[in-house]
Design a protein around this motif. Structure first.
Motif, PDB file in Angstrom:
ATOM      1  N   THR A 246      35.871  45.267  38.683  1.00 45.74           N
ATOM      2  CA  THR A 246      34.593  44.577  38.844  1.00 45.74           C
ATOM      3  C   THR A 246      34.800  43.122  39.255  1.00 45.74           C
ATOM      4  O   THR A 246      33.852  42.359  39.341  1.00 45.74           O
ATOM      5  N   SER A 247      36.033  42.721  39.510  1.00 45.70           N
ATOM      6  CA  SER A 247      36.356  41.360  39.933  1.00 45.70           C
ATOM      7  C   SER A 247      37.440  41.441  41.018  1.00 45.70           C
ATOM      8  O   SER A 247      38.149  42.451  41.134  1.00 45.70           O
ATOM      9  N   SER A 248      37.554  40.382  41.838  1.00 48.07           N
ATOM     10  CA  SER A 248      36.957  39.085  41.624  1.00 48.07           C
ATOM     11  C   SER A 248      36.186  38.655  42.864  1.00 48.07           C
ATOM     12  O   SER A 248      36.609  38.949  43.991  1.00 48.07           O
ATOM     13  N   ILE A 249      35.119  37.931  42.659  1.00 38.74           N
ATOM     14  CA  ILE A 249      34.320  37.440  43.770  1.00 38.74           C
ATOM     15  C   ILE A 249      35.151  36.541  44.680  1.00 38.74           C
ATOM     16  O   ILE A 249      34.980  36.542  45.894  1.00 38.74           O
ATOM     17  N   MET A 250      36.079  35.778  44.116  1.00 45.97           N
ATOM     18  CA  MET A 250      36.897  34.876  44.933  1.00 45.97           C
ATOM     19  C   MET A 250      38.051  35.606  45.625  1.00 45.97           C
ATOM     20  O   MET A 250      38.740  35.013  46.456  1.00 45.97           O
ATOM     21  N   TYR A 251      38.248  36.879  45.325  1.00 43.65           N
ATOM     22  CA  TYR A 251      39.273  37.652  46.014  1.00 43.65           C
ATOM     23  C   TYR A 251      38.796  38.080  47.401  1.00 43.65           C
ATOM     24  O   TYR A 251      39.587  38.463  48.240  1.00 43.65           O
ATOM     25  N   GLY A 252      37.511  38.008  47.646  1.00 40.64           N
ATOM     26  CA  GLY A 252      37.004  38.350  48.960  1.00 40.64           C
ATOM     27  C   GLY A 252      36.524  39.773  49.087  1.00 40.64           C
ATOM     28  O   GLY A 252      36.143  40.202  50.177  1.00 40.64           O
TER      29      GLY A 252
END
Length: 1001
Positions: A246-252
């Motif tokens: 469910t992650s990560s938003i900063m992973y793209g």
């Protein structure tokens, strides 16, 4: 103040210095009661008028608000958003006044592309982890093209990813070949799992290692496997089907519906667990803290503020206000107190005011004049400038003398009154405040600052000498203005630029901007001749002016001669040569388009009996509307520098042509200091080290530490093309954040706005572009004030430690030779200045081991006996590349891995923080490259299917095709591999051959 209620009845957007470090840029963003307000989106005036674009911006924020609320676990959402449309767009009744909202200080811009990133969105970040960025940059086509969401997911999710960069100072967690090319890698060896892992966050992604050959429309699984690693060019390819993350938003991977949160360090929350080992930019710059850890320390959430709050879907929809630029309105607020007679201050102020009115003010602008001494006095109401007669009326209104006290507060109120004449709303009007002393008469600035801010005016301030009122920077910051400092010393000429900056506050396109080539001042001895020069590049040349002023009264104090690039001499007989004795101005206006090349000038002091102070300003305008000029802009780390708390001053200069960065330029900052100390020159660098966090982005940075006491520090920026080495980036060869699609689609990617979506796996290369023309620029970099110094401070004290090393990296390793090569940029003795005295380098078994025990004594400290190259006790000067070759023990295993971290000491014993941590892996066997096209040993689709079937059945299948063999072993610990159809299969390659896939061209 009778009009104050009327002011507040109109939409006014307050640009105040928030509790986030936002450089010298004002920021209106606030997070109160879980809601973000003051968010500004500005559309560039080169963007065609489009109702569809406006709606897409609204839709993006509506979607982003809900996603942000989920991602922050109900702690934040977007409540109020202002959209600034260009003046060139058709006015509409619903478009309100902009207040002090401007394009330059917007949080999100919609503008022509920056080719280094296009077609993707990016966030411009000057500062490090946890610090606010400059702005988010969208191409208009990225917002309106249907292909965007097909390949990169919902726009709202993209915005939240970029908001992480902008607001909270997060960095990308994916392999970043554009923003972090020196550290780009797709895989790393993990001592935790004892195998090679894909760079990712969090851990349990469904993926497959693939290598792509775009020229042959061919891709295949990579040679190698988790035990030995993979061949060069292998990509960790995330699949569309996910079930455990469910992650990560900063992973793209935010386009995937499963991705809902930022990575955290909570080890019980596996789907969101941060990957501390991954070699990405976020880990490098944020000390391997998770994104959520950085958020928890941010002022938006620190101290348990903005705790989760239940809101309905309707409550999460932002309110939108559309505003539009109007005509430029400026009030000159000039100090005519008695102290202005000292050292020719009044003369210089009036001379520069006259030059502003005569030459710089654009037709169609409104100009008013107010003086203040014992109180504020209107000298000229707002005057629409359309003719020479209008300009002369303003010149005639300039004050003739200086006497009396200093009433800055009353002057501000009078200036707002001028902007309010005829029932006008003052919001968006500009006040240029020039003063040389402390305020003496009430009301003071502190008494009126709330009213001034609420009125929506912008106040630019010019501190005329070190004796000027200390609260001027606060006033500028509270109103969205700029703070300038003029030292009245030789070399300083910020006075003229402060005036010129007011004409760039409106909706001015680059093709219509005044470009300053030189701003300086000289003291010329009696009867002496002094020479100088500038380079006129081929992007400018219209309305070129050489302006010189002097201080002697009632005489022509100087004579000037110009020499053009072809050798022609211009003197007092030239038609464009003009002298105004009243205002002590000598102006040479070149007709048509000035000849490109080196222009020389010579200034003669006509009076043999006395010295003469001469101010020099040389400017031009773009040669045509379709030629983009070379633009230099500058920021400082803050308009107030907390030196007493150990804070340095950082200067930033951005160099661009249009929105294309210019790299490899020669950029210098000259810092004027209080206390009679001489200016200091430092070279700003775009090297990804020290104060510069991103290499080759056209942003040049450097830290200044040589403070001399309380007072103003003025910055001047000088730039040239570095003897022909400067490059304008017009294309990026790098792969960027890749779309989350089936790999069969990667060779059929469309373009967005004329820019092709990049193919995965393109390796980093040196930036490509065209040679920049010969050019030179000289601008003011603004000013910063120090109000307090450390206890017992005297100039020259060693206050600052060496700079932190943020670019430590492994450039080579050899299993056979038992060596690791480390490289980094040498820090200075005082942050970015000088050279450190010695290094300490520590070796540990893993990154996790270093993080779990940060005590240096727990780990092996390298000695000179460990080094084949390098010297621990002789660091080089800041900015120099250091290369150390280190011997390491290698045991019987086929893979050896070590973590390294370091720090630097200066000669006073002050020590830097620990550097970023790096992992070095030594491999006995490196998988060879496999086939690059069909027919070279790849597998057909049917054979791939057979492999999958038999592997699921647990049968070891060995197929010999063109010398290729395949062996499927048991699944390694904590590894999940999935075939490209999304069907889970547990398989591990031995590195000898691979599945191959061919896509029809």
């Amino acid at each position: 103040m009778k009009n104050s209620q009327a002011f507040l009845a109109v939409a006014v957007f307050l640009l105040v210095h928030s509790n986030v470090d936002a450089l010298t840029r004002p920021s209106s963003i606030r997070l109160d009661n879980n809601s973000y307000t003051g968010v500004v989106v500005a559309i560039n005036n080169q963007i065609a008028e489009s109702d569809v674009l406006i709606q897409r911006i609204k839709d993006m924020f509506i979607e982003a608000s809900k996603y942000l609320y989920q991602a922050t676990r109900k702690r934040a959402y977007f409540k109020e958003v202002t959209i600034l449309v260009p003046k060139t767009w058709t006015p509409k009744p619903e478009y309100e006044l902009p207040g002090n909202v401007t394009f330059d200080y917007a949080d999100v811009i919609v503008a022509p592309p920056n080719p280094r990133w296009a077609p993707l969105t990016y966030t411009k970040q000057y500062q490090g982890c946890g610090k606010q960025g400059v702005h988010i940059h969208f191409m208009d086509a990225f917002l309106t093209d249907p292909n965007t969401e097909l390949y990169y997911g919902p726009l709202g999710r993209t915005l939240v990813h970029e908001w992480g960069h902008l607001r909270w100072g997060l960095f990308d967690e994916y392999p970043d070949a554009v923003g972090d090319p020196d550290n780009y890698q797709e895989f790393y060896f993990s001592p935790t799992t004892n195998q090679f892992e894909g760079v990712r966050c969090s851990y349990d992604y469904n993926s497959v290692p693939l290598i792509f050959f775009p020229d042959n429309f061919f891709y295949r699984e990579c040679n190698g496997g988790p035990d030995v690693g993979y061949e060069d060019g292998c990509v960790y390819y995330v699949l569309v089907e996910q079930d455990s993350v469910t992650s990560s938003i900063m992973y793209g991977t935010y386009p995937l519906t499963e991705i809902s949160y930022f990575c955290d360090n909570n080890e019980t929350d596996t789907p969101n667990l941060h990957n501390r080992e991954a070699p990405n930019k976020h880990n490098r710059l944020c000390g391997r803290r998770s994104s959520w850890e950085v958020l928890r320390d941010h002022v938006d959430f620190a101290g348990d503020i903005n705790q989760p709050r239940d809101l309905t879907a309707d409550e999460l929809i932002p309110k939108f206000t559309i505003v539009q630029h109007r005509d430029v309105r400026v009030v000159l607020l000039v100090d005519t107190s008695g102290s202005m007679n000292t050292d020719n201050r009044f003369t210089k102020m009036i001379s520069s005011s006259a030059n502003y009115i005569s030459s710089i003010v654009n037709d169609g602008s409104y100009i008013g004049i107010v003086e203040f001494n014992y109180l504020g006095i209107m000298l000229k109401n707002l005057t629409l400038v359309t003719s020479d007669d209008d300009r002369q009326a303003l010149l005639d209104a300039l004050p003739p003398k200086a006497e009396g006290s200093t009433a800055i507060g009353d002057g501000l109120l009078k200036a707002i009154e001028v902007l309010s004449e005829g029932g006008q709303d003052p919001a968006g009007g500009i006040i240029l405040l020039i003063t040389d002393g402390e305020e003496r008469e009430r009301p003071f600035i502190a008494d009126v600052i709330d009213f001034v801010s609420d009125s929506g005016v912008i106040v630019d301030t010019l501190a005329f000498t070190q004796y000027a009122e200390s609260t001027l920077p606060d006033l500028s910051l509270a109103t969205g203005g700029k703070a300038f400092f003029y030292s009245n010393e030789p070399g300083s000429n910020t006075l003229y630029e402060a005036f010129a900056a007011t004409m760039e506050r409106g909706d001015v396109i680059d093709a219509e901007k005044r470009v300053q080539l030189l701003g300086t001042s000289w003291v010329i001895s009696g009867g002496q001749l002094r020479e100088g020069g500038v380079f006129m590049d081929n992007t400018i040349g219209k309305r070129t002016e050489f302006v010189f002023s002097w201080t002697a009264q009632n005489v022509i104090g100087i004579e000037v001669t110009l020499t053009s690039p072809n050798g022609s001499v211009i003197n007092s007989s030239f038609e464009g040569y003009g002298v105004d004795v009243t205002f002590r101005l000598l102006t040479i206006k070149l007709p048509g388009i000035a000849e490109p090349g080196a222009w020389d000038f010579a200034v003669l002091n006509s009076d043999a009996r006395s010295d003469e102070e001469v101010s020099i300003t040389i400017s031009s305008y773009p040669v045509s509307d379709d030629v983009e000029p070379i633009i230099v802009t500058s920021e400082l780390s803050g308009s107030i520098t907390a030196f007493a708390q150990g804070e340095p001053l950082v200067a930033y200069a951005e160099l661009r042509q249009g929105f294309s960065p210019i790299i490899y330029a020669n950029v210098w900052a000259t810092i004027e200091r209080p206390g009679g100390f001489p200016p200091i020159m430092v070279q700003l660098l775009d090297n990804g080290a020290g104060a510069d966090i991103t290499k080759y982005d056209g942003v040049y940075s450097r830290t200044f530490t040589e403070f001399t006491g309380i007072g103003f520090y003025g910055i001047k920026i000088d730039v040239d093309n570095n003897q022909g080495n400067a490059i304008v980036i017009d294309a990026s060869p790098f792969s960027k954040a890749r779309p989350i699609i089936n790999p069969d689609q990667v060779f059929d990617l469309p373009d967005i706005g004329g820019f092709q979506i990049p193919t995965p796996g393109t390796p980093p290369q040196e930036p490509k572009g065209r040679a920049a023309p010969m050019f030179s620029r000289g601008i003011s970099g603004g000013s910063s004030r120090v109000d307090e110094v450390p206890a017992g401070f005297t100039p020259g004290n060693d206050i600052f430690p060496p700079g932190n090393i943020i670019d430590l990296r492994v450039t080579a390793s050899s299993f056979e030779n038992k060596t690791v090569t480390l490289m980094w940029t040498a820090p200075g003795d005082d942050l970015d200045l000088g050279a450190a005295s010695r290094y300490e380098i520590f070796r540990a078994s893993s990154i996790i081991a270093l993080q779990n025990d940060s005590n240096p004594d727990s780990h092996y400290k390298l000695t000179s006996d460990d080094l084949l190259q390098g010297n621990l006790t002789a660091p080089q000067d800041y900015g120099t590349r250091e290369v150390f070759i280190i011997e390491v023990p290698v045991n019987a295993s086929s893979v050896a891995s070590y973590a390294f971290v370091m720090r630097a000491y200066d000669d006073a014993g002050l020590v830097s923080d620990f550097s970023n941590v790096v992992q070095a892996t030594l491999r006995e066997y490196i998988p060879p490259s496999g086939p690059s096209s069909e027919g070279q040993g790849g597998l057909t689709g049917g054979q791939i299917a057979l492999v999958v079937i038999f592997s699921v059945l647990g049968i070891v299948l060995v197929i010999g095709i063109a010398g290729a063999s395949f062996k499927y072993l048991t699944k390694p610990k904590n590894t999940k591999t999935v075939d490209v159809e999304g069907e889970n299969t547990d398989k591990k390659k031995d590195g000898n051959a691979n599945n191959a896939y061919v896509v029809d061209a």
